[in-house]
Design an enzyme around this catalytic site. Structure first.
Site, mmCIF file in Angstrom:
data_model
loop_
_atom_site.group_PDB
_atom_site.id
_atom_site.type_symbol
_atom_site.label_atom_id
_atom_site.label_comp_id
_atom_site.label_asym_id
_atom_site.label_seq_id
_atom_site.Cartn_x
_atom_site.Cartn_y
_atom_site.Cartn_z
ATOM 1 C CG HIS A 1 -29.622 -34.873 -33.495
ATOM 2 N ND1 HIS A 1 -29.568 -34.728 -34.872
ATOM 3 C CD2 HIS A 1 -30.809 -35.462 -33.242
ATOM 4 C CE1 HIS A 1 -30.650 -35.203 -35.417
ATOM 5 N NE2 HIS A 1 -31.442 -35.657 -34.451
ATOM 6 C CD GLU B 1 -27.753 -31.370 -42.646
ATOM 7 O OE1 GLU B 1 -28.551 -30.709 -43.337
ATOM 8 O OE2 GLU B 1 -26.530 -31.490 -42.923
ATOM 9 C CB THR C 1 -34.296 -40.534 -38.529
ATOM 10 O OG1 THR C 1 -34.143 -39.542 -39.510
ATOM 11 C CG2 THR C 1 -32.978 -41.227 -38.280
ATOM 12 N N GLY C 2 -36.494 -41.739 -36.839
ATOM 13 C CA GLY C 2 -36.924 -42.441 -35.640
ATOM 14 C C GLY C 2 -35.757 -43.039 -34.888
ATOM 15 N NE ARG D 1 -31.051 -38.984 -34.934
ATOM 16 C CZ ARG D 1 -31.604 -40.182 -34.850
ATOM 17 N NH1 ARG D 1 -30.838 -41.270 -34.954
ATOM 18 N NH2 ARG D 1 -32.900 -40.314 -34.651
ATOM 19 C CD GLU E 1 -37.359 -38.202 -33.083
ATOM 20 O OE1 GLU E 1 -38.177 -38.056 -32.147
ATOM 21 O OE2 GLU E 1 -37.001 -37.276 -33.832
ATOM 22 C CG HIS F 1 -33.442 -37.632 -31.037
ATOM 23 N ND1 HIS F 1 -32.499 -37.955 -31.985
ATOM 24 C CD2 HIS F 1 -33.071 -38.301 -29.902
ATOM 25 C CE1 HIS F 1 -31.606 -38.766 -31.464
ATOM 26 N NE2 HIS F 1 -31.936 -38.996 -30.200
ATOM 27 N N GLY F 2 -35.794 -34.116 -32.362
ATOM 28 C CA GLY F 2 -36.892 -33.194 -32.616
ATOM 29 C C GLY F 2 -38.131 -33.517 -31.819
ATOM 30 C CG ASN F 3 -41.062 -35.956 -33.146
ATOM 31 O OD1 ASN F 3 -42.138 -35.373 -33.190
ATOM 32 N ND2 ASN F 3 -40.375 -36.254 -34.239
#
Length: 247
Positions: free
Chosen positions: A10, A12, A22-23, A61, A87, A182-184
């Site tokens: 997503h 920023e 954030t999680g 997001r 996330e 998400h990043g993770n």
């Protein structure tokens, strides 16, 4: 027709901008995040990578990012929210700034909790967890969707069936699938696609708003290993993420 899989973190978010863990907190995109997502949509159009379907997490997001991409492409693309793409829950670190967490934990423990496969933060306080479960993006989801804390290995466990049962069959059938997450959760997906070692996983950083493309092989897997960014500048963006402490 040859299918494809595109991974897109997503744009920023307000929490990315603030440097917080954030999680599962359901935060908004920043104006800059929206601009980067629109650029990602234009990149997809220029490279003729037009999704037939989109899978997102249930967090706004990611959902908003998917909507912006569809708007840029000028198509009403079928979109499904899948909680397994949410996330990682960072437990008691949720809402803390990364700088404060680093100061409290020390370098070694901070790195272990953030970047190792098995590091698991302390559980989220019960009251915070109950409030989180009642949030619109998470309400009604199975208990497995909102644990009080998670390791990265836990995220891999929930992501693997999505790859096996939904993504690979769709791509093999010639469909182009865009996964907005998400990043993770996307790092976990890359870990499954590329069978990443612990060392490779620790070094993997995915920048926001940069489409990462995989194509199918005849053997039912995806290539190239590590994927291919549609924008070469994404490698610089990934290096900036690493310099800030990682995805």
């Amino acid at each position: 027709m040859t299918g494809a899989l595109v991974l897109l973190r997503h744009g920023e978010s307000t929490a990315n901008q603030a440097g917080t863990f954030t999680g599962l907190l359901d935060v908004l995109l920043t104006a800059r995040g929206e601009e980067h997502v629109e650029q990602a949509g234009r990149l997809l159009a220029v490279h003729h990578v037009i999704p037939d379907l989109i899978l997102t997490s249930t967090l706004q997001r990611a959902v908003h990012t998917a909507d912006l991409v569809s708007d840029v492409l000028g198509r009403d693309i079928p979109t499904t929210a899948v909680w397994e793409l949410n996330e990682r829950n960072f437990g008691a670190l949720t809402g803390m700034t990364k700088a404060a967490s680093l100061a409290a934990l020390g370098d070694a423990e901070y790195l272990r909790l953030r970047r190792s496969r098995d590091g698991r933060p302390a559980p989220m306080p019960l009251r915070q967890w109950l409030t989180l479960r009642r949030s619109p993006a998470l309400r009604g989801l199975p208990r497995a969707a909102v644990r009080r804390t998670q390791s990265f290995a836990d995220v891999i466990t929930r992501i693997r069936p999505v790859l096996r049962d939904r993504l690979l069959p769709a791509v093999a059938a010639g469909r182009t699938v865009l996964v907005v997450a998400h990043g993770n959760s996307l790092r976990a997906l890359c870990a499954c696609i590329d069978d990443l070692s612990d060392a490779e996983l620790a070094e993997l950083n995915l920048p926001t708003g940069q489409p990462l493309l995989y194509r199918p092989t005849g053997a039912g897997s995806l290539q190239p290993r590590g994927g291919e960014y549609l924008d070469p500048a994404a490698h610089h963006a990934a290096a900036l993420v690493a310099a800030e402490g990682g995805t």
